[in-house]
Design a protein around this motif. Structure first.
Motif, mmCIF file in Angstrom:
data_model
loop_
_atom_site.group_PDB
_atom_site.id
_atom_site.type_symbol
_atom_site.label_atom_id
_atom_site.label_comp_id
_atom_site.label_asym_id
_atom_site.label_seq_id
_atom_site.Cartn_x
_atom_site.Cartn_y
_atom_site.Cartn_z
ATOM 1 N N SER A 57 33.106 -64.557 -1.291
ATOM 2 C CA SER A 57 32.100 -65.170 -0.421
ATOM 3 C C SER A 57 30.822 -65.400 -1.214
ATOM 4 N N GLU A 58 30.116 -66.444 -0.798
ATOM 5 C CA GLU A 58 28.885 -66.823 -1.487
ATOM 6 C C GLU A 58 27.974 -67.494 -0.473
ATOM 7 N N SER A 59 26.701 -67.118 -0.480
ATOM 8 C CA SER A 59 25.746 -67.797 0.395
ATOM 9 C C SER A 59 24.548 -68.243 -0.430
ATOM 10 N N HIS A 60 23.879 -69.268 0.078
ATOM 11 C CA HIS A 60 22.760 -69.885 -0.646
ATOM 12 C C HIS A 60 21.541 -70.017 0.255
ATOM 13 N N SER A 61 20.387 -70.084 -0.392
ATOM 14 C CA SER A 61 19.158 -70.385 0.340
ATOM 15 C C SER A 61 19.153 -71.870 0.650
ATOM 16 N N SER A 62 18.314 -72.262 1.564
ATOM 17 C CA SER A 62 18.258 -73.681 1.916
ATOM 18 C C SER A 62 16.947 -74.311 1.465
ATOM 19 N N GLU A 63 16.364 -73.721 0.428
ATOM 20 C CA GLU A 63 15.116 -74.290 -0.094
ATOM 21 C C GLU A 63 15.420 -75.617 -0.779
ATOM 22 N N PRO A 64 14.661 -76.652 -0.448
ATOM 23 C CA PRO A 64 14.973 -77.965 -1.012
ATOM 24 C C PRO A 64 14.767 -78.051 -2.524
ATOM 25 N N GLU A 65 13.810 -77.300 -3.072
ATOM 26 C CA GLU A 65 13.519 -77.465 -4.498
ATOM 27 C C GLU A 65 14.541 -76.781 -5.412
ATOM 28 N N ALA A 66 15.195 -75.749 -4.921
ATOM 29 C CA ALA A 66 16.181 -75.059 -5.760
ATOM 30 C C ALA A 66 17.124 -74.267 -4.878
ATOM 31 N N THR A 67 18.403 -74.502 -5.047
ATOM 32 C CA THR A 67 19.373 -73.737 -4.284
ATOM 33 C C THR A 67 19.650 -72.446 -5.032
ATOM 34 N N MET A 68 19.301 -71.346 -4.388
ATOM 35 C CA MET A 68 19.522 -70.046 -5.011
ATOM 36 C C MET A 68 20.647 -69.320 -4.287
ATOM 37 N N ILE A 69 21.410 -68.547 -5.045
ATOM 38 C CA ILE A 69 22.457 -67.727 -4.448
ATOM 39 C C ILE A 69 21.781 -66.520 -3.803
ATOM 40 N N THR A 70 22.056 -66.299 -2.527
ATOM 41 C CA THR A 70 21.419 -65.198 -1.795
ATOM 42 C C THR A 70 22.402 -64.105 -1.409
ATOM 43 N N GLY A 71 23.686 -64.358 -1.596
ATOM 44 C CA GLY A 71 24.703 -63.360 -1.304
ATOM 45 C C GLY A 71 25.957 -63.685 -2.090
ATOM 46 N N LEU A 72 26.644 -62.638 -2.573
ATOM 47 C CA LEU A 72 27.856 -62.866 -3.349
ATOM 48 C C LEU A 72 28.758 -61.644 -3.240
ATOM 49 N N ALA A 73 30.024 -61.877 -2.944
ATOM 50 C CA ALA A 73 31.026 -60.815 -2.948
ATOM 51 C C ALA A 73 32.195 -61.280 -3.807
ATOM 52 N N PHE A 74 32.826 -60.326 -4.482
ATOM 53 C CA PHE A 74 33.914 -60.658 -5.378
ATOM 54 C C PHE A 74 34.948 -59.544 -5.388
ATOM 55 N N VAL A 75 36.121 -59.869 -5.941
ATOM 56 C CA VAL A 75 37.163 -58.888 -6.169
ATOM 57 C C VAL A 75 37.441 -58.880 -7.671
#
Length: 78
Positions: A57-75
């Motif tokens: 899973s991966e989530s991103h911010s919705s800032e128009p100037e730069a999309t930053m990853i705000t959450g990440l899960a991995f196996v």
């Protein structure tokens, strides 16, 4: 001898159990800083490209100037 410091992402990877979902932590770590978190998340994604982990899973911010990853899960697979 050469000693290298592990990055946060490398430490999280090292401590993760193979086959167990692992979330990149935020609270109580240097990853509370969104720029540090984004950088570490991108490093984990690079590990996925090398076949070491699978991003679940991966989530991103919705800032128009730069999309930053705000959450990440991995196996961890290796």
């Amino acid at each position: 001898r050469s000693y290298s410091m592990r990055t946060i992402a490398e430490s999280v990877y090292r401590d993760a159990a193979i086959g167990t979902p692992t979330e990149l932590p935020k609270a109580g770590t240097a990853l509370e800083n969104r720029y540090v978190f984004d950088s570490s998340a991108r490093e984990i994604k690079a590990m996925a490209e090398r076949g070491l982990v699978k991003i679940i899973s991966e989530s991103h911010s919705s800032e128009p100037e730069a999309t930053m990853i705000t959450g990440l899960a991995f196996v961890k697979v290796h």
